[in-house]
Write a protein that holds these residues in place. Structure first.
Motif, PDB file in Angstrom:
ATOM      1  N   LYS B 343       0.813  -1.209   0.000  1.00 17.19           N
ATOM      2  CA  LYS B 343       0.000   0.000   0.000  1.00 17.19           C
ATOM      3  C   LYS B 343       0.849   1.262   0.000  1.00 17.19           C
ATOM      4  O   LYS B 343       0.467   2.274  -0.573  1.00 17.19           O
ATOM      5  CB  LYS B 343      -0.917   0.006   1.239  1.00 17.19           C
ATOM      6  CG  LYS B 343      -2.291  -0.537   0.944  1.00 17.19           C
ATOM      7  CD  LYS B 343      -3.283  -0.024   1.956  1.00 17.19           C
ATOM      8  CE  LYS B 343      -4.726  -0.062   1.539  1.00 17.19           C
ATOM      9  NZ  LYS B 343      -5.120  -0.392   0.242  1.00 17.19           N
ATOM     10  N   THR B 434      -1.358   7.144 -11.530  1.00 20.67           N
ATOM     11  CA  THR B 434      -2.162   6.308 -10.650  1.00 20.67           C
ATOM     12  C   THR B 434      -3.161   7.126  -9.853  1.00 20.67           C
ATOM     13  O   THR B 434      -4.266   6.669  -9.552  1.00 20.67           O
ATOM     14  CB  THR B 434      -1.252   5.535  -9.674  1.00 20.67           C
ATOM     15  OG1 THR B 434      -0.223   4.898 -10.406  1.00 20.67           O
ATOM     16  CG2 THR B 434      -2.024   4.514  -8.900  1.00 20.67           C
ATOM     17  N   GLU B 439      -7.379   2.340 -11.832  1.00 19.06           N
ATOM     18  CA  GLU B 439      -7.128   0.979 -12.312  1.00 19.06           C
ATOM     19  C   GLU B 439      -5.656   0.601 -12.179  1.00 19.06           C
ATOM     20  O   GLU B 439      -5.305  -0.571 -12.203  1.00 19.06           O
ATOM     21  CB  GLU B 439      -7.529   0.820 -13.784  1.00 19.06           C
ATOM     22  CG  GLU B 439      -8.959   1.153 -14.086  1.00 19.06           C
ATOM     23  CD  GLU B 439      -9.160   2.635 -14.395  1.00 19.06           C
ATOM     24  OE1 GLU B 439     -10.257   2.987 -14.814  1.00 19.06           O
ATOM     25  OE2 GLU B 439      -8.205   3.433 -14.201  1.00 19.06           O
ATOM     26  N   ARG B 441      -3.811   1.088  -9.679  1.00 19.58           N
ATOM     27  CA  ARG B 441      -3.363   0.797  -8.314  1.00 19.58           C
ATOM     28  C   ARG B 441      -2.903  -0.638  -8.111  1.00 19.58           C
ATOM     29  O   ARG B 441      -1.812  -0.871  -7.582  1.00 19.58           O
ATOM     30  CB  ARG B 441      -4.461   1.125  -7.315  1.00 19.58           C
ATOM     31  CG  ARG B 441      -4.549   2.582  -7.105  1.00 19.58           C
ATOM     32  CD  ARG B 441      -5.337   2.953  -5.894  1.00 19.58           C
ATOM     33  NE  ARG B 441      -5.620   4.374  -5.975  1.00 19.58           N
ATOM     34  CZ  ARG B 441      -6.520   4.984  -5.238  1.00 19.58           C
ATOM     35  NH1 ARG B 441      -7.235   4.291  -4.391  1.00 19.58           N
ATOM     36  NH2 ARG B 441      -6.697   6.271  -5.359  1.00 19.58           N
ATOM     37  N   PRO B 442      -3.713  -1.621  -8.506  1.00 25.37           N
ATOM     38  CA  PRO B 442      -3.233  -2.993  -8.264  1.00 25.37           C
ATOM     39  C   PRO B 442      -1.938  -3.298  -9.015  1.00 25.37           C
ATOM     40  O   PRO B 442      -1.103  -4.043  -8.511  1.00 25.37           O
ATOM     41  CB  PRO B 442      -4.386  -3.870  -8.781  1.00 25.37           C
ATOM     42  CG  PRO B 442      -5.344  -2.984  -9.445  1.00 25.37           C
ATOM     43  CD  PRO B 442      -5.075  -1.597  -9.040  1.00 25.37           C
ATOM     44  N   MET B 445       0.811  -1.955  -6.930  1.00 25.49           N
ATOM     45  CA  MET B 445       1.003  -2.692  -5.681  1.00 25.49           C
ATOM     46  C   MET B 445       1.639  -4.042  -5.899  1.00 25.49           C
ATOM     47  O   MET B 445       2.327  -4.543  -5.021  1.00 25.49           O
ATOM     48  CB  MET B 445      -0.334  -2.845  -4.947  1.00 25.49           C
ATOM     49  CG  MET B 445      -0.853  -1.516  -4.447  1.00 25.49           C
ATOM     50  SD  MET B 445      -1.860  -1.642  -2.973  1.00 25.49           S
ATOM     51  CE  MET B 445      -3.292  -2.419  -3.643  1.00 25.49           C
ATOM     52  N   ARG B 446       1.418  -4.640  -7.066  1.00 26.06           N
ATOM     53  CA  ARG B 446       2.099  -5.915  -7.309  1.00 26.06           C
ATOM     54  C   ARG B 446       3.373  -5.729  -8.132  1.00 26.06           C
ATOM     55  O   ARG B 446       3.937  -6.677  -8.651  1.00 26.06           O
ATOM     56  CB  ARG B 446       1.186  -6.928  -7.990  1.00 26.06           C
ATOM     57  CG  ARG B 446       0.688  -6.527  -9.342  1.00 26.06           C
ATOM     58  CD  ARG B 446      -0.163  -7.646  -9.953  1.00 26.06           C
ATOM     59  NE  ARG B 446      -0.603  -7.291 -11.282  1.00 26.06           N
ATOM     60  CZ  ARG B 446      -1.870  -7.046 -11.614  1.00 26.06           C
ATOM     61  NH1 ARG B 446      -2.813  -7.143 -10.698  1.00 26.06           N
ATOM     62  NH2 ARG B 446      -2.197  -6.709 -12.853  1.00 26.06           N
ATOM     63  N   ASP B 453       1.528  -5.936 -17.617  1.00 27.10           N
ATOM     64  CA  ASP B 453       1.334  -4.833 -16.667  1.00 27.10           C
ATOM     65  C   ASP B 453       2.037  -3.577 -17.138  1.00 27.10           C
ATOM     66  O   ASP B 453       1.505  -2.468 -17.078  1.00 27.10           O
ATOM     67  CB  ASP B 453       1.902  -5.237 -15.296  1.00 27.10           C
ATOM     68  CG  ASP B 453       0.857  -5.945 -14.447  1.00 27.10           C
ATOM     69  OD1 ASP B 453       1.208  -6.425 -13.361  1.00 27.10           O
ATOM     70  OD2 ASP B 453      -0.306  -5.995 -14.881  1.00 27.10           O
TER      71      ASP B 453
END
Lengths: 459, 530
Positions: B343, B434, B439, B441-442, B445-446, B453
């Motif tokens: 986060k 971001t 959209e 964000r994930p 975070m990964r 990606d």
């Protein structure tokens, strides 16, 4: 039609492939360039006469920048050395370095131990008992500082060997520093001390030396790929290589900060020299001895490497403790020599235990040196007796199947273990002799006991 | 690895090699299309007036070491952390619109008054209150950046003799290797950027008189018995001004500090390259990579050891402490980059803190140390101004770099290098995108691990009308703050050259060209990332 379509597809594929290879080539170029660059740094570092090692040599010579060689500069520099004003790259206190002139040439290889045994151990002069409390507070103090880092994982990794309740190694180095500090204080009987916080400073110095030692362990274990250390998995097995390296750097940085806060410039320089010596020893080990060296040369190189890797930390920590106390040059020299010879003996016995001990009594498995291709004292002594059989093995670093067993056999046959132990005993005796001038006290006796323990230990 | 068998024998393979070599060459042998500096240098004579009381109580021994007093330790360290306060707490990270706050006044940043050092006995500052924005734009009201001295030219000759520099380490009889070393070590900023900054700051502080700082009006100071007022920490018994600075011992120590900074920087680069086992097992090149690890660890250790010894010989324990804290910051930054809770990756604050630790900390601590070596005390306006300058400069450089990762490579390879995203890092442009498009964000975070990606993120970045501009504005914000900080120092050639250096960052970040020809300084700084 088909031909055209194939041609078009072919062109597309070729273009895609070109782009991919270009991208991968960019990576390829970068990786191998980086490796080449790092290797060449090491090449430069491994040459003993490299200018990069200049000015840190313990023989006290100062080698200022080669380019600033105009006559005026040289004269000014000579003048400033004589008046004690330091050029920016000359050692601090060159007079003391000249006094401690230590070209690392004499190893007493031909001396025989005098056969004196340890005096009976009295509980009040048992070094471990005397320093037990100090060692506990030492671990606690280091741990409480390291935990203050911003990052929890970093704190855990850095404090890995200082955990509560862990065996945490033998802590020989801090013990030496603390016992010596007390012994020297009693010897000089000074009422007015150079600094009011002398003992705290010396205690902090012991912590610093332990932190530097631990940092070097972290890095060495990554370099050697070791699996265990002190009975527990090695740090990099638990946290990863990169974290282990970074934790080592972090420990080094914290140690430097504490060192600076001791507010003694000569001590800062002495302890920084330790770091340089550690690297130098490691580089020497990695390079191995030169092919075609005589047995004697090999032995000398091995002993020098031992100094850099092990004894320098002890010698310079003891020396720094003496400098902090403001004692005279002869006491400083005595402390340095005690640390140095004890360190040499310590490493020699370590190498013997590698052949004699087993994985259960020590924290690391036996014959690890041989398996790693390192030629240590026992095998070098054995090679003096059986050169044709053993020199080729040494030069190929025991790579072939069965080399290790052959080596162990010859070592047993040649009585090299006894010779190594004798050499260790000789150095222990020199160490004890060095502190003979200190006035009698339980701490001095403890130091003598400690010296004997180094040779008599089983782990 | 390239499978050489599959390389076709047609001319395109030769072109590829040539292109790769050209990329290498362009980065390292950057063309110097420099406009000569036009105006005569601003010389001003300084009268060394009987100014401040300093630590002259121990003037007897010229080489008396400099210590940190007890009070200094108490005031600059806290009970639990026992470390110097990180600068990002002292100086502002984000603009107010983005939620940044002007940091509270603490003992470390009280002396930021811009009038303190500009006393009436000096000629007026021709660059008073100037802003970087004044140099942007082609209108006839805007100033010309070429009117300021060229930073690299100023210090070029001085930096030559210091043979400890990294490029000399890598031997000169192998020219390809030297070129490659330059590419590796100086890949972002070329031309030994950090030593140049240190040298220029050294000259700039030489032009400033050390201030009188005291408690209750009296400057109490006795370094020998440790009762020195904490504010005097670090001040040494030196007496240099612009005229006698060059070639003095102070100058040598500062130049040496520049080399030390470079060594620490390279050591951390090398240690950052150590690979974890997971990486070594990939691709079946484990043996090679294991050897590579060994070499990496040792080479980095060697450089750190050398830096420690040289640092000790500067005979100033405050500087040792500060630079050791810099090393600690570098380590913290790398660890932050490796292991952060997902986060936190979404926040600009995390990114800026990490940038501070990884880049700006070394530069800002180096600048403050340079001021200390120049005889100014820890809490003086000069030292604070230098640190603030280094802080904002470092951040501006890092943000510039991150922007370049997206824009620069396009000109050569036809597509952005995306080196940061390859490592899973989200930098300023992506973070701003971001903020606009949830959209992303994930993905952030990964750490862009999934297939596609990176492409998605790039698309959103290009789609967003504001993300890139916001990033540029952030770089400009920090560049302006850097200029504001350095303007507190009295005018000198070096100070003005530093302003030009800062302008070059902004130049690159804004991808601006002046009259179709880039400012030579900007060209020197701009490189392509790998």
């Amino acid at each position: 039609m088909n031909a055209t379509r194939t041609q078009i597809t072919g062109r597309i594929f070729r273009k895609m492939w070109q782009e991919r290879t270009l991208a991968s080539m960019a990576n390829f170029v970068t990786d191998s360039i980086k490796d080449a660059v790092k290797s060449s740094i090491l090449e430069e570092a491994s040459r003993p006469d490299s200018k990069l090692w200049s000015a840190a040599d313990s023989d006290g010579q100062t080698k200022p920048y080669a380019d600033l060689k105009s006559d005026k500069e040289t004269i000014t520099m000579k003048n400033s050395l004589m008046t004690g004003y330091n050029h920016v790259n000359s050692p601090i206190s060159p007079a003391r370095l000249l006094m401690l002139h230590d070209p690392l040439d004499e190893w007493y290889l031909d001396s025989k131990p005098s056969g004196l045994s340890a005096p009976p151990l009295k509980p009040e002069s048992d070094p471990f008992l005397l320093s037990k409390d100090d060692m506990k507070t030492l671990s606690q103090s280091i741990r409480s500082d390291l935990i203050g880092s911003d990052h929890p994982v970093l704190s855990k990794a850095a404090a890995y060997f200082f955990e509560e309740g862990q065996d945490g190694g033998k802590k020989v180095r801090p013990m030496m520093v603390l016992l010596l500090s007390r012994a020297m204080k009693i010897h000089t009987k000074q009422n007015s001390v150079v600094r009011p916080d002398l003992f705290q400073a010396q205690r902090r110095l012991a912590e610093i030396s332990e932190m530097i030692h631990t940092a070097s362990l972290f890095h060495d274990d990554v370099i050697d790929g070791a699996d265990t250390r002190r009975g527990a998995p090695a740090v990099h097995k638990v946290f990863g290589n990169k974290m282990a390296i970074l934790a080592g750097d972090y420990l080094l940085a914290r140690a430097s900060i504490f060192l600076a806060r001791l507010r003694d410039v000569e001590v800062v320089e002495t302890m920084s020299t330790i770091i340089e010596h550690l690297v130098r020893g490691e580089v020497m080990q990695m390079k191995g001895s030169d092919v075609g060296a005589t047995e004697n040369e090999r032995m000398i190189q091995y002993l020098r490497k031992n100094f850099y890797k092990t004894a320098s930390l002890m010698a310079n920590s003891c020396k720094s403790a003496a400098i902090l106390g403001g004692y005279n040059d002869s006491i400083v020299g005595a402390a340095y020599r005690y640390g140095k010879h004890l360190g040499i003996a310590f490493q020699l016995v370590d190498d013997v235990l590698d052949y004699e001990g087993s994985a259960s009594t020590m924290g690391k498995p036996a014959l690890s040196d041989l398996n790693a291709g390192l030629a240590t004292a026992p095998i070098l002594f054995a090679a003096e007796m059986y050169p044709e059989q053993l020199i080729p093995l040494i030069e190929r670093k025991f790579k072939y199947q069965g080399d290790v067993d052959v080596a162990v056999d010859y070592v047993k046959k040649s009585g090299a273990m006894k010779r190594t132990k004798d050499l260790a005993q000789v150095h222990v005796e020199i160490a004890i002799e060095s502190i003979a001038e200190l006035g009698p006290s339980i701490y001095k006796e403890a130091l003598v006991q400690l010296a004997h323990k180094v040779v008599d230990r089983t782990r | 690895m390239i499978n050489s068998k599959s390389i076709t024998r047609n001319t395109s393979s030769r072109k590829r090699y040539a292109l790769a070599a050209a990329i290498l060459a362009v980065n390292t042998v950057g063309p110097l299309t420099v406009s000569a500096f036009i105006l005569p240098s601003l010389q001003h004579q300084r009268q060394r007036t009987n100014h401040v009381m300093r630590a002259t109580a121990v003037a007897a021994k010229p080489s008396s070491p400099v210590v940190v007093s007890n009070n200094a330790e108490e005031l600059s360290h806290s009970e639990t952390t026992l470390r110097l306060k990180p600068s990002f707490d002292l100086f502002q990270l984000l603009t107010e619109e983005e939620g940044g706050i002007i940091p509270p006044t603490t003992t470390g940043n009280t002396h930021r008054d811009s009038t303190v050092l500009h006393t009436s006995s000096q000629p007026t500052d021709t660059l008073k209150d100037v802003k970087l924005a004044d140099y942007i734009g082609k209108g006839k009201d805007s100033r010309k950046i070429e009117s300021l001295p060229d930073p690299f030219k100023m210090v070029e000759k001085e930096l030559k003799p210091f043979a400890d520099s990294i490029s000399e380490l890598v031997s000169s009889d192998q020219p390809i290797l030297s070129m490659a070393a330059k590419h590796f070590f100086e890949k972002r900023h070329g031309k030994r950027f950090r030593p140049v900054i240190v040298q220029l700051v050294a000259k700039a502080v030489a032009a400033a008189e050390p201030e009188q700082i005291g408690v209750n009006g009296a400057a109490s100071h006795s370094v020998a018995d440790g009762t020195a007022n904490w504010a005097w920490s670090g001040a040494s018994d030196v007496d240099v001004n612009s005229a006698n600075h060059q070639g003095s011992d102070v100058w040598r120590k500062q130049a040496q500090l520049g080399q030390i900074v470079e060594m620490i920087h390279v050591a951390s680069l090398i240690h950052d390259d150590v690979l974890d086992e997971a990486d070594t097992r990939r691709g079946g090149e484990s043996v090679h990579k294991l050897y590579s690890n060994k070499v990496a660890v040792l080479a980095g250790d060697y450089l750190l050891a050398r830096a420690s010894v040289l640092l000790a010989r500067l005979e100033n324990t405050s500087v040792v402490q500060i630079m050791a804290t810099a090393l600690e910051s570098l380590v913290s930054g790398e660890i932050m980059q490796l292991k952060s809770p997902p986060k936190s990756l979404l926040q600009m604050e995390t990114y800026l803190r990490k940038s501070y630790y990884k880049t700006a900390s070394l530069i800002c601590y180096a600048c403050r140390s340079t001021a200390l070596l120049g005889g100014h005390s820890y809490s003086s306006t000069v030292a604070t101004a230098c640190e603030e300058f280094g802080f904002h400069m470092g951040l501006a450089f890092q943000i510039q770099d991150d922007i370049l990762d997206f824009t620069a490579a396009e000109n050569v390879l036809g597509k952005p290098a995306l080196a940061d995203m390859d490592l899973g890092l989200s930098t300023a442009p992506i973070l701003y995108a971001t903020q606009e498009y949830k959209e992303l964000r994930p993905l952030v975070m990964r750490r862009f691990k999934d297939k596609g990606d990176k492409q998605t993120a790039l698309e959103y970045l290009y789609k967003s009308p504001t993300a890139m501009n916001k990033a540029r504005a952030l770089a400009l914000f920090h560049a302006e703050k850097a200029v504001q900080a350095i303007l507190r120092l009295p005018q000198s050639e070096a100070r003005d050259a530093l302003i030009r250096l800062t302008h070059a960052i902004k130049d690159i970040a804004m991808c601006k060209r002046t009259n179709g020809q880039k400012d030579g300084v900007a060209t020197e700084l701009k490189t392509k990332r790998r």
